[in-house]
Design an enzyme around this catalytic site. Sequence first.
Site, PDB file in Angstrom:
ATOM      1  N   ASP A 291      80.746  21.284  12.974  1.00  0.00           N
ATOM      2  CA  ASP A 291      81.650  22.194  12.283  1.00  0.00           C
ATOM      3  C   ASP A 291      82.736  22.627  13.284  1.00  0.00           C
ATOM      4  O   ASP A 291      82.653  22.354  14.484  1.00  0.00           O
ATOM      5  CB  ASP A 291      80.902  23.392  11.686  1.00  0.00           C
ATOM      6  CG  ASP A 291      81.734  24.098  10.609  1.00  0.00           C
ATOM      7  OD1 ASP A 291      82.909  23.732  10.417  1.00  0.00           O
ATOM      8  OD2 ASP A 291      81.208  25.020   9.959  1.00  0.00           O
TER       9      ASP A 291
HETATM   10  C1  BGC Z   1      83.896  25.905   8.083  1.00  0.00           C
HETATM   11  C2  BGC Z   1      83.660  24.556   7.456  1.00  0.00           C
HETATM   12  C3  BGC Z   1      84.980  23.880   7.188  1.00  0.00           C
HETATM   13  C4  BGC Z   1      85.758  23.786   8.468  1.00  0.00           C
HETATM   14  C5  BGC Z   1      87.097  23.096   8.305  1.00  0.00           C
HETATM   15  C6  BGC Z   1      84.814  25.789   9.287  1.00  0.00           C
HETATM   16  O1  BGC Z   1      85.155  27.033   9.794  1.00  0.00           O
HETATM   17  O2  BGC Z   1      82.660  26.474   8.452  1.00  0.00           O
HETATM   18  O3  BGC Z   1      82.921  24.692   6.273  1.00  0.00           O
HETATM   19  O4  BGC Z   1      84.759  22.615   6.639  1.00  0.00           O
HETATM   20  O5  BGC Z   1      85.976  25.078   8.970  1.00  0.00           O
HETATM   21  O6  BGC Z   1      87.966  23.818   7.549  1.00  0.00           O
END
Ligand code: BGC
Length: 745
Positions: A291
């Site tokens: 993530d």
């Molecule tokens: C979130 C993810 C997301 C990613 C990209 C992160 O902060 O937890 O779910 O896909 O950002 O936007």
Amino acid sequence: MPASPRWLLAAALLLGSLPALAQTPAPPVPAGSPPVPRAWKTGEEAAAIERRIDALLAQMTLEEKVGQLNLWGRGDEFRLEWVEQGRTGAVMNFVSPMEVRAIQLRAARSRMRIPAIIALDAINGFATYMPQPLGQAATFNPRLVELASYWSAREARAVGINWTFAPMIDMTRDARWGRVMEGAGEDVHLASILAAARTVGYHRGGLATSAKHYIGYGEAEGGRDYNSVWIPVSKLWDYHMPPFQASLAAGAFTVMTSLSAMNGIASTADRHLVAEVLKGQLGFRGFVVSDFESVKELIAHGQAADGPDAVRRAFGAGIDMDMMAGLYDAHLAQLVRSGAISEAAVNESVRRVLRVKMHMGLFEEATYDPALAQRDLGTAEARQASLEIAREAVILLKNENAILPLKPSVRSVAVIGSLATHQADWQYTENAGLPRVISPRLTDALAAILESRVRVTAAAGFATHCSLAAGDTAGAVATARAADVAVVMLGEDCEQYGEGTSRAHLDLPAHQQALLDAIIATGKPVVVIMHTSRPFVLTRFIDRVAAVIQAFHLGTEGRTALAEVLAGRTNPSGKLPMTMPRATGQVPIYYDRLPTGRPRLKDFRYETGYLDEKLEPLFPFGFGLSFSRFTFDQLTLSSPTVPRTGTVAGSVRLTNAAGPAGQEVVQVYVRQRVGQRSRPVRQLKHFEKVAVAPGSSQTVTFRIPVQALGYHDDAGRYVVEPGEYDIFVGGDSNATLAARVTVTE
Ligand code: BGC
């Protein structure tokens, strides 16, 4: 083209039970320019891909290999030249068609000519918005949930995106956590079927998926986002894994780790759960992406000393691609040269990335044509799909004296609350410089439906369009006073939901409660529409208003659907995908809890409960009213005993006893009476949404394989025990119509 059978099969394989959807037809294939569905290839085609990867790997430099493991996005540091230099295999958050095309052209000019994956969180739409996933779940209709993902994918595809960071399939029982709206709610059976439906929908719409967040993110202690998570093995496998297994069985291409740590190990450093369980035991062939910056956050988690250490931990755990931390880019090649990480391990991760790209068909795909954006965004078909889904997502919680639908005697309706009175659109198209898709005001939608003799007036009541601050209360009160009925739309919007929006209080914010109190004080009948992205606590006003509708952010056509319900053009059929608490202090509260040795039977001190609040929730999971009155009877099982390898087969009569044509969700819950460990007081094992004509009955059958009735022990072994099981059937999780079956050896 109909993809439903694939997710049906996936869900059936996983859950051992075929969800009863025989009556729901496959989604229509929309006209226009159908996207190329994404799907894993099989047989000789798959074998040829592995040979092609061998050939590519043999030609790639170490830096080019590491490049494939980097995911960069719009931001200060990233340069488009890096694509051409082979320094990045994937990019994210580019939504303008011309930029996307530029990225592809640069990838085509790189030495290895490996196409880039272009990613976005296309959660519930791009130009036309579908209801949020929690709202989709309220439909209890997998066909519509698949359709929502299909359109979200198709519109993102129209600007050149080919990979979505969705579906989010984290289980949660805690409405304080701001991300509950991205998932399917509290029930694992419903969530698993919908995880498969969403995965297939995205693939049909032309995007590869990323099942996220692996795993347990939704258990954040105290509902505080990013907080630590503690999950015993049995619960991990019974509750958190099934939606992932369902998404993988439906063909998910990638999996994203989470930002949190479970049982003391950050998800992005969890070698056991990623390398051994996901890639080993579950046989996942795609790649695992971290993530956002979670490789770097291993340092803050106290699980890595510095950047190189973080790379060692994450890469060693099986994280193939680094999202936005830039640490694989900075250190991975050097770690290979120093012998800390083997090049064979890097090859394996690159193989996974190239495998996904090849199975997606990226190498054969023509360069993206920006004209697609004009043609495929905000189409009438997408709007129609959005409306169809929103209609079934409206949940009617209270309807005293059948105030809804509004009677012909109602001559004027005051619509109050800026959530109802402002026009809404969504950010992506704006950021991309593309035409906006506007969501109508509730007032306009209502006026368009009601006959012209009904006067629809409006008052924003709040200072901001998101209802974040008090506004002209006196004006709103005067508007309500001058009408026969007041419809008040309250809740949360804008920056109030999603990541980083945990709440300690689930009651209405004070200024919203104050406005509502003032409207109630007019003495006019009040209909409240809760426009929230999670269950709120309604206890303070529920007894003082005539009707309550729950809408979990219903998308572009949500307010049209709400107007249709108010006017009686749509008979509501949505059901709560999460229990609604009476007080924030009851959270986590959920229906499939374990029994206690001291259940609440006599309202006596030494029984489970609270001093200052009832034990029960305000509304149970699965609850939702209709303008029809449904009754259930004649529950019969085909046999009082079933072998462990058999199937519990039964039927129930569902009658639309009063009111218009409508749909009811037949819900079948099971309880194992005695087991080696305590078993939940009931668990949803089957549901089916059934349309019933006024005054008529239908016999609804269900089949639940006994193999779906088991649980995992502390060692992670699945067991199905012989003995007595109770079956409960009805329209919510308090269903009382019951039968008993004995499972024999
Ligand atoms: C979130 C993810 C997301 C990613 C990209 C992160 O902060 O937890 O779910 O896909 O950002 O936007």
